[in-house]
Design a protein around this motif. Structure first.
Motif, PDB file in Angstrom:
ATOM      1  N   THR A 255       0.839  -1.194   0.000  1.00 46.55           N
ATOM      2  CA  THR A 255       0.000   0.000   0.000  1.00 46.55           C
ATOM      3  C   THR A 255       0.878   1.248   0.000  1.00 46.55           C
ATOM      4  N   ALA A 256       0.254   2.373  -0.289  1.00 44.50           N
ATOM      5  CA  ALA A 256       0.996   3.628  -0.331  1.00 44.50           C
ATOM      6  C   ALA A 256       1.687   3.916   0.997  1.00 44.50           C
ATOM      7  N   LEU A 257       0.989   3.716   2.102  1.00 41.95           N
ATOM      8  CA  LEU A 257       1.568   4.042   3.407  1.00 41.95           C
ATOM      9  C   LEU A 257       2.668   3.064   3.798  1.00 41.95           C
ATOM     10  N   ARG A 258       2.534   1.796   3.406  1.00 40.23           N
ATOM     11  CA  ARG A 258       3.621   0.848   3.665  1.00 40.23           C
ATOM     12  C   ARG A 258       4.867   1.215   2.861  1.00 40.23           C
ATOM     13  N   LYS A 259       4.673   1.602   1.611  1.00 36.82           N
ATOM     14  CA  LYS A 259       5.817   2.021   0.795  1.00 36.82           C
ATOM     15  C   LYS A 259       6.521   3.213   1.433  1.00 36.82           C
ATOM     16  N   GLY A 263      10.274   3.608   2.791  1.00 37.55           N
ATOM     17  CA  GLY A 263      11.123   4.602   2.138  1.00 37.55           C
ATOM     18  C   GLY A 263      11.852   5.480   3.137  1.00 37.55           C
ATOM     19  N   ILE A 264      11.156   5.921   4.184  1.00 33.08           N
ATOM     20  CA  ILE A 264      11.806   6.732   5.217  1.00 33.08           C
ATOM     21  C   ILE A 264      12.891   5.923   5.930  1.00 33.08           C
ATOM     22  N   ALA A 308       7.678   9.143  -5.208  1.00 34.28           N
ATOM     23  CA  ALA A 308       6.855   8.716  -6.331  1.00 34.28           C
ATOM     24  C   ALA A 308       5.466   8.282  -5.878  1.00 34.28           C
ATOM     25  N   THR A 309       5.334   7.928  -4.607  1.00 33.15           N
ATOM     26  CA  THR A 309       4.056   7.462  -4.062  1.00 33.15           C
ATOM     27  C   THR A 309       3.230   8.605  -3.486  1.00 33.15           C
ATOM     28  N   GLY A 310       3.898   9.572  -2.866  1.00 32.28           N
ATOM     29  CA  GLY A 310       3.212  10.635  -2.157  1.00 32.28           C
ATOM     30  C   GLY A 310       2.207  11.434  -2.973  1.00 32.28           C
ATOM     31  N   ALA A 382       7.319   6.152  13.851  1.00 31.74           N
ATOM     32  CA  ALA A 382       6.115   6.939  14.116  1.00 31.74           C
ATOM     33  C   ALA A 382       5.164   6.898  12.927  1.00 31.74           C
ATOM     34  N   PHE A 383       5.720   6.984  11.719  1.00 32.00           N
ATOM     35  CA  PHE A 383       4.899   6.939  10.511  1.00 32.00           C
ATOM     36  C   PHE A 383       4.178   5.597  10.412  1.00 32.00           C
TER      37      PHE A 383
END
Length: 399
Positions: A255-259, A263-264, A308-310, A382-383
């Protein structure tokens, strides 16, 4: 100033325009197109990184600046020629239930027998913003202005969150729920700012480290910058054609949030590596600049998972009347990320701070590298924790 004005006008709007070409029936195509959009950006960046220094060296600054200016003018003309081939979503008309009106109602509405903590928090944010601006002579105008923006957004946004239910009844339930979702997305954006703190230093801190590494006489450390867009062009198709399908077959949906969480974290790992290199350099050991390929790979992998996801995530979560504004908040995360770098660099000029760093046995450069690595890894934790509770919505227009 003109470049900043142009970039501020293009970046949030072009990303929104890309999303406008899709609706709820074709939204599955939006994700690969946003990836292609980011791929093309890096295609231009790669050739610019290679060719612009050559144009400057052989033909002078007039040609080096003139060529991209002429290409931008040509691109504008091509876009104008194709203007009838695009979906053109008209601007939203004035809406009594717009996000800003819902926030204002939430802050100002009174509830019988209840205090207004949200209004007090918003007021504190305004006062903190004014205090930051007043410190411009000592902090510098850029740091003061950025701190003022953070204080204002944090105070007003946090205050509205505390009292948002007070706007229900005065505004449509869908508008109140949409406003709450916008505020939740802003928390997501805030948690990505440490990533941009690390990413943008590849053009500064990493180049300075490269100056201390062994390289051929014809090679300038700044030319390592071309490696980043090249890796982006390789990693985006690798992720979409190999990595993500493999994860899905194993029951893990990227998912977008997992990516973005990963990434962070990868950005933090990249800075652990460059911090290790700095320890070796501080100890007098010679290192080839080729060793920087590894942190560039880690950082770029993090970039394609976050940057690229954000934009697609931001577009999908924004109400129809907030697409461009939401995108502008996404790009504001880059500014705030660089604010943390400015503050950290200002702090190490303080004698008490440098004395504490010296007591650790690390150089200032190495200490800052490990500090930013820890900053990113904590942000990733935290994310990830916040993302687990976040419920994604679908705000693509109806088919």
């Amino acid at each position: 100033g003109l470049i900043a004005l142009g970039a501020g006008g293009i970046k949030p709007l072009v990303a929104s325009f890309v999303g406008d070409q899709f609706d709820s029936a074709s939204k599955h195509l939006a994700k690969p197109v946003f990836d292609a959009f980011y791929w093309i950006i890096n295609f231009g960046s790669f050739f610019a990184s290679l060719l612009a220094p050559m144009f400057l060296r052989h033909f002078g600054a007039a040609v080096a600046f003139g060529i991209p200016g002429a290409l931008m003018l040509a691109a504008t003309f091509v876009l104008w020629l194709g203007r009838h081939r695009y979906v053109m979503v008209p601007p939203s008309p004035p809406d009594p239930d717009a996000f800003t009106r819902v926030v204002r109602t939430a802050l100002l509405a009174q509830a019988p027998g209840q205090a207004r903590p949200g209004l007090w928090l918003a007021g504190a944010g305004v006062l903190a913003a004014l205090a930051a601006l007043a410190m411009a002579p000592s902090l510098g105008f850029v740091i003061a202005l950025c701190l003022a923006i953070v204080a204002l957004i944090g105070g007003v946004g946090g205050g509205a969150w505390l009292q948002l239910e007070r706007s229900r009844g005065r505004h449509a339930d869908a508008a109140v729920d949409g406003a709450r979702n916008v505020l939740r997305v802003l928390v997501i954006f805030a948690l990505t700012t440490p990533f941009f703190s690390l990413f943008d230093q590849k053009a500064s801190t990493w180049v300075l480290q490269g100056n201390a590494m062994a390289a051929p006489d014809w090679f300038h450390p700044a030319q390592m910058q071309a490696l980043n867009p090249l890796l982006v062009m390789l990693l985006i198709p690798f992720n979409n054609l190999v990595l993500f399908p493999l994860l899905r077959r194993r029951g893990v949906e990227p998912t977008a949030l997992r990516k973005m969480t990963m990434g962070i974290a990868f950005a933090g790992l990249a800075w652990i590596v460059v911090g290790g290199y700095q320890l070796l350099l501080d100890g007098g050991q010679a290192l080839s600049i080729v060793w920087q390929v590894l942190p560039y790979l880690l950082l770029t992998f993090g970039e394609v998972l976050v940057s690229a996801t954000g934009p697609e995530f931001a577009y999908s979560q924004a109400p129809a009347s907030m697409k461009g504004v939401m995108m502008s908040f996404w790009y504001l995360a880059t500014t705030i990320g660089n604010l943390w770098v400015l503050i950290a660099n200002a702090a190490v000029r303080d004698e008490a701070v440098t004395g504490h760093i010296a007591s650790t046995g690390l150089s200032v450069d190495a200490f800052q590298m490990f500090f930013f690595a820890a900053f990113a890894l904590l942000a990733a934790l935290a994310f990830g924790a916040y993302a687990r509770r976040y419920r994604e919505v679908d705000n693509y227009r109806a088919a």
